[in-house]
Design a protein around this motif. Structure first.
Motif, PDB file in Angstrom:
ATOM      1  N   LYS A  62       0.829  -1.211   0.000  1.00 48.65           N
ATOM      2  CA  LYS A  62       0.000   0.000   0.000  1.00 48.65           C
ATOM      3  C   LYS A  62       0.861   1.257   0.000  1.00 48.65           C
ATOM      4  CE  LYS A  62      -4.000  -2.195   2.172  1.00 48.65           C
ATOM      5  NZ  LYS A  62      -4.882  -2.265   3.354  1.00 48.65           N
ATOM      6  N   ASP A 183      -5.547   1.916   6.399  1.00 50.19           N
ATOM      7  CA  ASP A 183      -5.873   2.600   5.148  1.00 50.19           C
ATOM      8  C   ASP A 183      -6.119   4.089   5.373  1.00 50.19           C
ATOM      9  OD1 ASP A 183      -5.654   0.130   4.017  1.00 50.19           O
ATOM     10  OD2 ASP A 183      -7.787  -0.113   3.562  1.00 50.19           O
ATOM     11  N   THR A 207     -15.276   7.438   5.503  1.00 49.81           N
ATOM     12  CA  THR A 207     -15.250   6.031   5.129  1.00 49.81           C
ATOM     13  C   THR A 207     -15.579   5.818   3.656  1.00 49.81           C
ATOM     14  OG1 THR A 207     -17.555   5.809   5.870  1.00 49.81           O
ATOM     15  CG2 THR A 207     -15.823   5.227   7.454  1.00 49.81           C
ATOM     16  N   ASP A 208     -16.135   6.827   2.982  1.00 54.15           N
ATOM     17  CA  ASP A 208     -16.419   6.695   1.548  1.00 54.15           C
ATOM     18  C   ASP A 208     -15.416   7.474   0.703  1.00 54.15           C
ATOM     19  OD1 ASP A 208     -17.153   9.277   2.105  1.00 54.15           O
ATOM     20  OD2 ASP A 208     -19.202   9.125   1.324  1.00 54.15           O
ATOM     21  N   ASP A 209     -14.277   7.822   1.289  1.00 53.20           N
ATOM     22  CA  ASP A 209     -13.238   8.549   0.555  1.00 53.20           C
ATOM     23  C   ASP A 209     -12.788   7.707  -0.652  1.00 53.20           C
ATOM     24  OD1 ASP A 209     -10.544   9.574  -0.210  1.00 53.20           O
ATOM     25  OD2 ASP A 209     -10.806  10.855   1.541  1.00 53.20           O
ATOM     26  N   GLU A 210     -12.779   8.306  -1.820  1.00 50.24           N
ATOM     27  CA  GLU A 210     -12.434   7.589  -3.044  1.00 50.24           C
ATOM     28  C   GLU A 210     -11.020   7.018  -3.007  1.00 50.24           C
ATOM     29  OE1 GLU A 210     -14.178   6.810  -5.864  1.00 50.24           O
ATOM     30  OE2 GLU A 210     -15.949   7.455  -4.749  1.00 50.24           O
ATOM     31  N   ARG A 211     -10.118   7.675  -2.264  1.00 40.94           N
ATOM     32  CA  ARG A 211      -8.728   7.224  -2.224  1.00 40.94           C
ATOM     33  C   ARG A 211      -8.575   5.877  -1.525  1.00 40.94           C
ATOM     34  NH1 ARG A 211      -6.423  12.633   0.368  1.00 40.94           N
ATOM     35  NH2 ARG A 211      -8.386  12.307   1.503  1.00 40.94           N
ATOM     36  N   LEU A 212      -9.539   5.522  -0.695  1.00 39.53           N
ATOM     37  CA  LEU A 212      -9.482   4.229  -0.012  1.00 39.53           C
ATOM     38  C   LEU A 212      -9.635   3.065  -0.987  1.00 39.53           C
ATOM     39  CD1 LEU A 212     -11.727   5.144   3.043  1.00 39.53           C
ATOM     40  CD2 LEU A 212      -9.267   4.735   3.119  1.00 39.53           C
ATOM     41  N   LYS A 213     -10.345   3.301  -2.081  1.00 38.51           N
ATOM     42  CA  LYS A 213     -10.601   2.229  -3.043  1.00 38.51           C
ATOM     43  C   LYS A 213      -9.304   1.723  -3.661  1.00 38.51           C
ATOM     44  CE  LYS A 213     -15.238   3.867  -4.234  1.00 38.51           C
ATOM     45  NZ  LYS A 213     -16.130   4.352  -5.315  1.00 38.51           N
ATOM     46  N   GLY A 214      -8.320   2.607  -3.801  1.00 36.52           N
ATOM     47  CA  GLY A 214      -7.049   2.200  -4.382  1.00 36.52           C
ATOM     48  C   GLY A 214      -6.317   1.166  -3.560  1.00 36.52           C
ATOM     49  N   ARG A 216      -7.920  -1.139  -1.771  1.00 37.24           N
ATOM     50  CA  ARG A 216      -8.781  -2.299  -1.594  1.00 37.24           C
ATOM     51  C   ARG A 216      -9.057  -3.059  -2.883  1.00 37.24           C
ATOM     52  NH1 ARG A 216     -12.593   1.077   2.627  1.00 37.24           N
ATOM     53  NH2 ARG A 216     -10.990   1.189   4.257  1.00 37.24           N
ATOM     54  N   ARG A 217      -8.356  -2.662  -3.931  1.00 31.86           N
ATOM     55  CA  ARG A 217      -8.462  -3.418  -5.177  1.00 31.86           C
ATOM     56  C   ARG A 217      -7.448  -4.557  -5.160  1.00 31.86           C
ATOM     57  NH1 ARG A 217      -7.968   1.864  -7.760  1.00 31.86           N
ATOM     58  NH2 ARG A 217     -10.023   2.752  -8.117  1.00 31.86           N
TER      59      ARG A 217
END
Length: 218
Positions: A62, A183, A207-214, A216-217
């Motif tokens: 990460k 994260d 918790t819905d921050d778009e940067r977190l998705k990176g 969790r892929r």
């Protein structure tokens, strides 16, 4: 040494998005200006003595994603210009014990009121409901992450570590799940990576921050 926690993780209820509060403190060597910049080669080291090497590898990957997103070139120990290390952990927890007052609904009672003419009239009055106290216990844990950037050449030569940047990140809350909380710490680290913050800055990471998705892929 990790600074004492000063902020708590807050959950905004009533339809609002939960938020993690993360305190970031970045320390930069004044002589390192212009060295922690995009297109520089950097190596992120694994912790050989990590208690959980699988978690350690997840965090290292990460951090590498963060560095790539900021334009750094991930490379080997032998060819790197910069060397990055990291440490993380969860505190033992501080338990707060207290009670919450709960007031019952008002109570309606009937009373007999004497009138001047000698008659009596029944009237209804409302009196405050009883107050009870519900005990609670809440344990909050420090969740922390340190990221250190140092000069790779000095490290390879076996000299004293020349630290160029030291990032200290800490959050507090009831969850001990560092695998999830890390994260939010990393998102905050990304915002201030390589900079001297001059003081502790508090970051609100939803918790819905778009940067977190990176992170969790697959």
């Amino acid at each position: 040494m990790i600074a004492p926690i000063v902020m708590m993780m807050l959950l905004f209820l009533g339809g609002c998005t939960p938020v993690y509060l993360v305190q970031v403190n970045g320390f930069a060597d004044p002589d390192a200006a212009g060295r922690i910049v995009p297109n520089v080669k950097i190596h992120v080291a694994e912790n050989a003595r990590a208690e959980n090497p699988l978690l350690d590898r997840e965090i290292r990957v990460k951090i590498e994603k963060i560095l790539k997103s900021k334009g750094f070139i991930i490379t080997s120990r032998e060819t790197a210009d910069l060397f990055c290390t990291f440490n993380y952990g969860v505190g033992t927890g501080l338990t707060q014990i207290g009670s919450i007052p709960v007031t019952s609904p008002p109570v309606t009672s009937s009373v007999v009121v004497s009138q001047p003419d000698g008659t009596a009239q029944v009237s209804a009055i409302m009196t405050p409901g009883a107050t009870t106290y519900i005990p609670y216990a809440r344990t909050a844990y420090d969740r922390w992450l340190n990221i250190v950037v140092m000069e790779a050449e000095s490290f390879r030569a076996g000299k004293k570590d020349k630290i160029l940047w030291y990032g200290d990140l800490v959050s507090s809350g009831t969850s001990r799940d560092l695998r999830t909380v890390i994260d939010y710490l990393l998102v905050a680290a990304c915002e201030e990576f390589g900079t001297d913050t001059k003081r502790g800055l508090v970051k609100e990471i939803k918790t819905d921050d778009e940067r977190l998705k990176g992170f969790r892929r697959d």
